[in-house]
Design an enzyme around this catalytic site. Structure first.
Site, PDB file in Angstrom:
ATOM      1  N   ARG A   1      28.674 -17.474 -16.115  1.00 16.90           N
ATOM      2  CA  ARG A   1      27.930 -16.501 -16.915  1.00 16.90           C
ATOM      3  C   ARG A   1      26.480 -16.524 -16.456  1.00 16.90           C
ATOM      4  O   ARG A   1      25.986 -17.551 -15.946  1.00 16.90           O
ATOM      5  CB  ARG A   1      28.049 -16.795 -18.412  1.00 16.90           C
ATOM      6  CG  ARG A   1      27.566 -18.170 -18.850  1.00 16.90           C
ATOM      7  CD  ARG A   1      27.752 -18.354 -20.340  1.00 16.90           C
ATOM      8  NE  ARG A   1      27.187 -19.625 -20.806  1.00 16.90           N
ATOM      9  CZ  ARG A   1      26.641 -19.795 -22.016  1.00 16.90           C
ATOM     10  NH1 ARG A   1      26.566 -18.783 -22.855  1.00 16.90           N
ATOM     11  NH2 ARG A   1      26.170 -20.963 -22.379  1.00 16.90           N
TER      12      ARG A   1
ATOM     13  N   TRP B   1      22.944 -17.118 -16.506  1.00 16.10           N
ATOM     14  CA  TRP B   1      21.871 -17.824 -17.196  1.00 16.10           C
ATOM     15  C   TRP B   1      20.540 -17.093 -17.020  1.00 16.10           C
ATOM     16  O   TRP B   1      19.734 -17.010 -17.950  1.00 16.10           O
ATOM     17  CB  TRP B   1      21.797 -19.250 -16.657  1.00 16.10           C
ATOM     18  CG  TRP B   1      20.786 -20.138 -17.293  1.00 16.10           C
ATOM     19  CD1 TRP B   1      20.299 -20.070 -18.561  1.00 16.10           C
ATOM     20  CD2 TRP B   1      20.153 -21.269 -16.688  1.00 16.10           C
ATOM     21  NE1 TRP B   1      19.393 -21.083 -18.783  1.00 16.10           N
ATOM     22  CE2 TRP B   1      19.290 -21.834 -17.647  1.00 16.10           C
ATOM     23  CE3 TRP B   1      20.237 -21.866 -15.427  1.00 16.10           C
ATOM     24  CZ2 TRP B   1      18.513 -22.964 -17.380  1.00 16.10           C
ATOM     25  CZ3 TRP B   1      19.469 -22.995 -15.161  1.00 16.10           C
ATOM     26  CH2 TRP B   1      18.617 -23.531 -16.136  1.00 16.10           C
TER      27      TRP B   1
ATOM     28  N   ASP C   1      28.911 -24.481 -19.014  1.00 11.35           N
ATOM     29  CA  ASP C   1      27.896 -24.389 -17.947  1.00 11.35           C
ATOM     30  C   ASP C   1      27.818 -25.688 -17.140  1.00 11.35           C
ATOM     31  O   ASP C   1      26.725 -26.172 -16.828  1.00 11.35           O
ATOM     32  CB  ASP C   1      26.523 -24.070 -18.537  1.00 11.35           C
ATOM     33  CG  ASP C   1      26.523 -22.849 -19.429  1.00 11.35           C
ATOM     34  OD1 ASP C   1      27.384 -21.975 -19.245  1.00 11.35           O
ATOM     35  OD2 ASP C   1      25.655 -22.768 -20.326  1.00 11.35           O
TER      36      ASP C   1
ATOM     37  N   THR D   1      16.627 -31.141 -21.286  1.00 13.64           N
ATOM     38  CA  THR D   1      17.784 -31.066 -20.395  1.00 13.64           C
ATOM     39  C   THR D   1      17.434 -31.665 -19.035  1.00 13.64           C
ATOM     40  O   THR D   1      18.207 -32.434 -18.459  1.00 13.64           O
ATOM     41  CB  THR D   1      18.237 -29.603 -20.220  1.00 13.64           C
ATOM     42  OG1 THR D   1      18.559 -29.056 -21.496  1.00 13.64           O
ATOM     43  CG2 THR D   1      19.440 -29.513 -19.307  1.00 13.64           C
TER      44      THR D   1
ATOM     45  N   GLN E   1      23.571 -30.325 -24.331  1.00 17.52           N
ATOM     46  CA  GLN E   1      23.158 -30.530 -22.939  1.00 17.52           C
ATOM     47  C   GLN E   1      22.974 -32.019 -22.657  1.00 17.52           C
ATOM     48  O   GLN E   1      22.180 -32.698 -23.322  1.00 17.52           O
ATOM     49  CB  GLN E   1      21.862 -29.785 -22.639  1.00 17.52           C
ATOM     50  CG  GLN E   1      21.963 -28.271 -22.762  1.00 17.52           C
ATOM     51  CD  GLN E   1      21.525 -27.754 -24.110  1.00 17.52           C
ATOM     52  OE1 GLN E   1      21.705 -28.417 -25.138  1.00 17.52           O
ATOM     53  NE2 GLN E   1      20.939 -26.562 -24.133  1.00 17.52           N
TER      54      GLN E   1
ATOM     55  N   GLN F   1      28.763 -30.582 -21.529  1.00 16.24           N
ATOM     56  CA  GLN F   1      27.865 -29.462 -21.258  1.00 16.24           C
ATOM     57  C   GLN F   1      26.796 -29.893 -20.256  1.00 16.24           C
ATOM     58  O   GLN F   1      26.172 -30.941 -20.411  1.00 16.24           O
ATOM     59  CB  GLN F   1      27.205 -28.982 -22.555  1.00 16.24           C
ATOM     60  CG  GLN F   1      26.295 -27.769 -22.362  1.00 16.24           C
ATOM     61  CD  GLN F   1      25.829 -27.167 -23.670  1.00 16.24           C
ATOM     62  OE1 GLN F   1      26.343 -27.479 -24.733  1.00 16.24           O
ATOM     63  NE2 GLN F   1      24.862 -26.267 -23.597  1.00 16.24           N
TER      64      GLN F   1
END
Length: 557
Positions: free
Chosen positions: A468, A470, A400, A326, A356, A378
């Site tokens: 959210r 992580w 995200d 990523t 990702q 993403q």
């Protein structure tokens, strides 16, 4: 910390205090205290006691000892990574990529820890507030870099023998760096910061939509005016409040500029310039630039200006499905202090099925993006570490799509959740704070949150959340934003079960729009509806110390 015997009110107060102010271990930090006394108020008391075993002194002495040990251990870790990379014949490509990320991040950590040790060794028992914040920022980034290295290794499925050599070291190193950050915070960071009140006019100068005041020599101005004459509107000139530009190069794909690629222009920029030297300006004319760009730490105070959103476009398609980490999937990455980008689009076109796929990864301290667009699915925008500011930007994504562990403020940006894969939900943010002493988090102010064109016709079929957690101490606030009806009534979503729900800090302040009602929001201990006094902690002036570095960029805030 055990909460089971606390009342709900006491719990809320305890959580707020733990996020907004460090704990003081003594009225006089110069007093000699035992390691046990110091360590009992840290995040990891037992490990702290092993770090300070057989030592004697005050909080400042212990802080210096810990930072020195962190630096020593980081040298050993980098040496271990280098040795693994000397012979890669038996390693898979994903493992090599993860090790190269670790090497890059470990080199940064050596620099940050060396600077921190120099600062505390020279500081006696006092550091000016700005220097204390600088070093807390760097020590926070050390932990972030360790976490990024660990994740990259964990996400490669093969070469367990090579990775196992690093896992135990990383585990202990993270604990050590956490102790160093903890002790530094207790010793040198002011317990109660003097805050700029919420009601503030900021610094606007009347410049919007990617216009900046620039001050140049006659030679540089002639080049700039000539280029702007061929390529659209000029950026406003104003000699009373202006941004110093030391030199300029032009990137144009038709050969009319100094370079035809952005990477060549960056290579020509001077190394390690100071803020007082002014910006080296790279003007990138209209075009689609299929380049993977990484601006190294020595290319400080670059300003990159394009012809406008959707006019100057940097694009790529690296992603984790195709064996990139990523971290290394970014089309555009920057770690050079003082970077400024204006009037550009950054894309990752890998698509939702590739998971990702980063458009921009930013680990540059005191960096600014103004009137830019970030497009992906993403993990579109990786606000990795250090202090960052985004103004009047458009950000598109699905899962995200704003994530990382920088101290970052977004102002007057447009956030466009898009259409994810079937069965997926959208999460605008996934903030990655792993330690309560990190001065990091995501602050989103006066944003407009609406569905992108592909999601808008079927917005009711996809759940979209503000964020959210992580990581365990994830911290995100939305303030005075317009939230359209795509935002789920609960507002926020769990990562996995009850992970981080008592340790995160999520907050909303005075938002508007059909998705802004807090009546049915989550009831997690770490979620808050805050007032203006609490919101002031997350403004540009207070959260990223913007008054000390943003004025030189000319960007309004």
């Amino acid at each position: 910390m055990a909460f089971k015997n606390l009342s709900v009110l006491t719990l809320c107060v305890s959580l707020v205090l733990s996020f907004l102010a460090p704990i003081s271990i003594a009225a006089n930090n110069s007093s000699v205290v035992s390691p046990e006394t110091v360590c009992n108020s840290t995040v990891n008391p037992s490990f702290c006691k092993t770090v300070l075993a057989n030592q004697n002194g005050n909080i400042f002495d212990y802080g210096r000892i810990s930072v020195r040990k962190s630096l020593s251990q980081s040298r050993k870790f980098l040496s271990l990574v280098n040795s693994l990379l000397q012979d890669t014949s038996s390693l898979s490509l994903p493992t090599i990529g993860a090790l190269q990320d670790c090497q890059f991040l470990a080199e940064l950590n050596l620099e940050y820890l060396s600077n921190a040790l120099t600062a505390v060794d020279k500081a006696s028992d006092v550091l000016p507030t700005t220097q204390a914040e600088d070093q807390q920022t760097m020590l926070s980034a050390v932990l972030t870099n360790e976490e990024t290295c660990l994740e990259g290794l964990q996400n490669t499925a093969s070469d367990q023998r090579a990775k196992s050599n690093l896992f135990s070291s990383l585990s202990d190193d993270k604990k050590l760096h956490s102790v160093s950050l903890d002790l530094f915070t207790k010793g040198w960071v002011p317990e109660k910061k003097v805050l700029t009140p919420w009601q503030t006019n900021g610094r606007h100068l009347g410049f919007r939509n990617g216009r900046l005041p620039l001050k140049m020599s006659n030679r540089v101005r002639a080049i700039y005016d000539s280029t702007r004459g061929r390529h659209g509107r000029k950026l406003l000139q104003d000699n009373t409040q202006s941004v110093l530009v030391s030199d300029i190069v032009v990137v144009s794909q038709d050969g009319s500029g100094n370079f035809t690629t952005i990477n060549d222009a960056i290579a020509a920029a001077p190394n390690n310039t100071a803020a007082s030297d002014g910006y080296f300006l790279i003007f990138v004319t209209q075009g689609v630039y299929q380049e993977y760009i990484s601006i190294a730490k020595n290319k400080k105070y670059l300003m990159m200006v394009g012809d406008g959103i959707n006019q100057t476009i940097i694009t790529g398609d690296h992603n984790v499905v195709d064996n990139f980490t990523t971290f290394n999937s970014a089309t555009f990455a920057v770690v050079a202090q003082g970077f400024v980008a204006v009037n550009m689009t950054f894309r990752n076109t890998a698509g939702p099925a590739k998971h990702q796929a980063v458009a921009v990864r930013n680990g540059a301290d005191m960096s600014t993006f103004y009137s830019c667009s970030f497009e992906g699915y993403q993990d579109t925008l990786y606000t990795h570490s250090l202090r960052q500011f985004y103004r009047e930007c458009d950000i598109y994504g699905t899962v995200d799509f704003i994530f990382g562990n920088a101290a970052v403020v977004f102002q007057e940006c447009n956030l466009y959740p898009g259409l994810p894969m079937s069965g997926q939900f959208n999460a605008i943010t996934a903030q990655g704070r792993t330690d309560p002493n990190q001065n990091t988090g995501t602050s989103i102010y006066n944003a407009t949150i609406k569905a992108s064109a592909d999601l808008a016709p079927i917005v009711s079929t996809v759940n979209t959340y503000l964020g959210r957690p992580w990581k365990e101490y994830s911290r995100t606030v939305f303030m005075q934003c317009f939230m359209d009806n795509l935002i789920h009534t609960s507002g926020w979503r769990e990562w996995s079960g009850d992970f981080a729900l008592t340790t995160l800090y999520y907050a909303e302040y005075n938002n508007t729009g059909p998705g802004s009602s807090t009546a049915n929001r989550v009831t997690w201990p770490g979620y808050h509806v805050i007032n203006a006094t609490d919101a002031a902690n997350f403004t540009v002036s207070n959260f990223v110390d913007g008054d000390s570095w943003l004025p030189q960029t000319g960007v309004p805030y």
